[in-house]
Design an enzyme around this catalytic site. Structure first.
Site, PDB file in Angstrom:
ATOM      1  N   GLN A  10       0.838  -1.191   0.000  1.00 30.45           N
ATOM      2  CA  GLN A  10       0.000   0.000   0.000  1.00 30.45           C
ATOM      3  C   GLN A  10       0.874   1.241   0.000  1.00 30.45           C
ATOM      4  OE1 GLN A  10      -3.106  -0.354   2.846  1.00 30.45           O
ATOM      5  NE2 GLN A  10      -3.903   1.707   2.544  1.00 30.45           N
ATOM      6  N   SER A  90       5.181  -5.247   3.580  1.00 30.37           N
ATOM      7  CA  SER A  90       3.882  -5.178   4.252  1.00 30.37           C
ATOM      8  C   SER A  90       2.841  -6.002   3.483  1.00 30.37           C
ATOM      9  CB  SER A  90       3.458  -3.717   4.413  1.00 30.37           C
ATOM     10  OG  SER A  90       2.273  -3.597   5.165  1.00 30.37           O
ATOM     11  N   LEU A  91       1.821  -5.352   2.942  1.00 35.85           N
ATOM     12  CA  LEU A  91       0.827  -6.045   2.136  1.00 35.85           C
ATOM     13  C   LEU A  91       1.476  -6.878   1.036  1.00 35.85           C
ATOM     14  CD1 LEU A  91      -2.085  -6.499   0.961  1.00 35.85           C
ATOM     15  CD2 LEU A  91      -1.650  -4.424  -0.374  1.00 35.85           C
ATOM     16  N   ARG A 115      -8.102  -8.351   5.945  1.00 34.44           N
ATOM     17  CA  ARG A 115      -7.003  -7.703   6.661  1.00 34.44           C
ATOM     18  C   ARG A 115      -7.172  -6.191   6.638  1.00 34.44           C
ATOM     19  NH1 ARG A 115      -1.932  -5.567   4.891  1.00 34.44           N
ATOM     20  NH2 ARG A 115      -0.144  -5.940   6.304  1.00 34.44           N
ATOM     21  N   HIS A 199       1.078  -1.349  11.466  1.00 36.75           N
ATOM     22  CA  HIS A 199       2.266  -2.059  11.974  1.00 36.75           C
ATOM     23  C   HIS A 199       2.731  -1.646  13.363  1.00 36.75           C
ATOM     24  CE1 HIS A 199       2.761  -4.386   8.372  1.00 36.75           C
ATOM     25  NE2 HIS A 199       2.693  -3.284   7.636  1.00 36.75           N
ATOM     26  N   GLN A 248       2.826  -9.867  11.789  1.00 35.70           N
ATOM     27  CA  GLN A 248       3.207  -8.773  10.896  1.00 35.70           C
ATOM     28  C   GLN A 248       2.271  -7.585  11.001  1.00 35.70           C
ATOM     29  OE1 GLN A 248       1.720  -7.931   7.343  1.00 35.70           O
ATOM     30  NE2 GLN A 248       3.523  -8.258   6.056  1.00 35.70           N
TER      31      GLN A 248
END
Length: 315
Positions: A10, A90-91, A115, A199, A248
């Site tokens: 993202q 991340s994503l 998510r 996060h 995560q």
């Protein structure tokens, strides 16, 4: 030549970004698959917007997953060899797991939408924030966060390169920490336009919900080693993969260490598989000896393929 693929997350999205790959049936079909799963037209969204909808977390996360896998499938269709290892920011880790055969694409689309909703709903609107700290060592950023937290949360959450660290937490604490970083010598402290403080530990409710969801998802053994964000390790046990994905959501993305891990494994070239050039620009700054390349358009696909097959050179 040993090379790796990394998948953006993202923040790399932009209106019209898939037009750079031309009118390719494989890319379009991948978006059609994701659109069918979600019941809304992601291809129209990425091509026509509106930008406000494109940037909504619940749309951006499945859309970026589709984009990364679309480019991955196009790479394979062109005869591109499989990389020595993969990772995602991340994503982007979900796209890396799909590419490695760990997650089914259809299940992954549903999973990342879930998510996104869980992360969005973990903190009330306006309560959280994120800021990018530029030009200050990561350990100094950590010191600023510790000194600025008071009774709130502010933490270093994205270690993007040795001098670019993103912080997240309660909005007022993020502002205090950002000011402290500037007083310590940071060149800039930039508030990010995001809908939640991703996060950081405020995301623990999202991680808990994600654990329940992941318990219903089929996890296969990876066909390609995947370096995870949270531990910077390669695991092939399904329970360990799920555990890393759960943690995560509320733990930092250790991207500098991920690049260093790739270097230690003998990787020379790192290709960013998907729209944008964010990750490819971070490669060299994180690990000497690595070269980053963006596969952000059709030309990037072709020149990258020529490089790894020995039929061409890249600057």
């Amino acid at each position: 030549m040993k090379f790796a693929f990394v998948f953006p997350g993202q923040g790399s999205q932009s209106l019209g970004m898939m037009a750079a790959y031309g009118d390719n049936p494989v890319i379009r079909a991948t978006f059609d698959e994701a659109s069918t799963v979600l019941g809304r037209d992601l291809w129209q969204l990425v091509g026509e917007g509106p930008a406000e909808a494109l940037n909504q977390t619940v749309n951006t996360q499945p859309l970026m997953l589709a984009a990364g896998i679309a480019v991955w499938r196009r790479w394979l269709e062109m005869g591109g060899p499989r990389p020595a290892m993969v990772a995602g920011h991340s994503l982007g880790e979900y796209a890396a797991l799909v590419a490695a055969g760990v997650l089914d694409f259809h299940e992954a689309v549903t999973l990342v939408e879930f998510r996104a909703r869980a992360m969005q709903e973990a903190v009330r609107p306006g309560e959280g924030a994120m800021a990018a700290i530029l030009g200050l060592d990561a350990h100094r950023v950590e010191e600023a966060c510790a000194a600025s937290a008071a009774d709130q949360v502010v933490e270093a959450v994205n270690y993007n390169d040795p001098h670019q660290t993103v912080i997240a937490g309660h909005a007022t604490a993020v502002d205090r920490a950002a000011e402290a970083c500037k007083q310590m010598g940071a060149k800039r402290a930039v508030r990010l336009s995001v809908s939640a403080p991703f996060h950081c530990s405020l995301m623990q409710p999202a991680a808990d919900r994600l654990a329940e969801k992941l318990a219903t998802v089929r996890i296969s053994l990876p066909a390609i080693p995947v370096i995870n964000n949270v531990d910077v390790t390669v695991v092939d046990d399904p329970k360990a993969i799920v555990n890393a994905l759960v943690r995560q959501a509320a733990a930092p993305v250790r991207w500098v260490e991920t690049m260093q891990r790739m270097q230690s494994e003998g990787v020379v070239h790192v290709f960013e598989c998907g729209p944008g050039k964010v990750l490819s620009k971070l490669v060299k700054r994180s690990a000497d000896g690595l070269t980053g390349h963006a596969i952000a358009d059709d030309s990037g696909l072709r020149s990258s393929l020529a490089l790894v097959t020995g039929e061409g050179e890249m600057a």
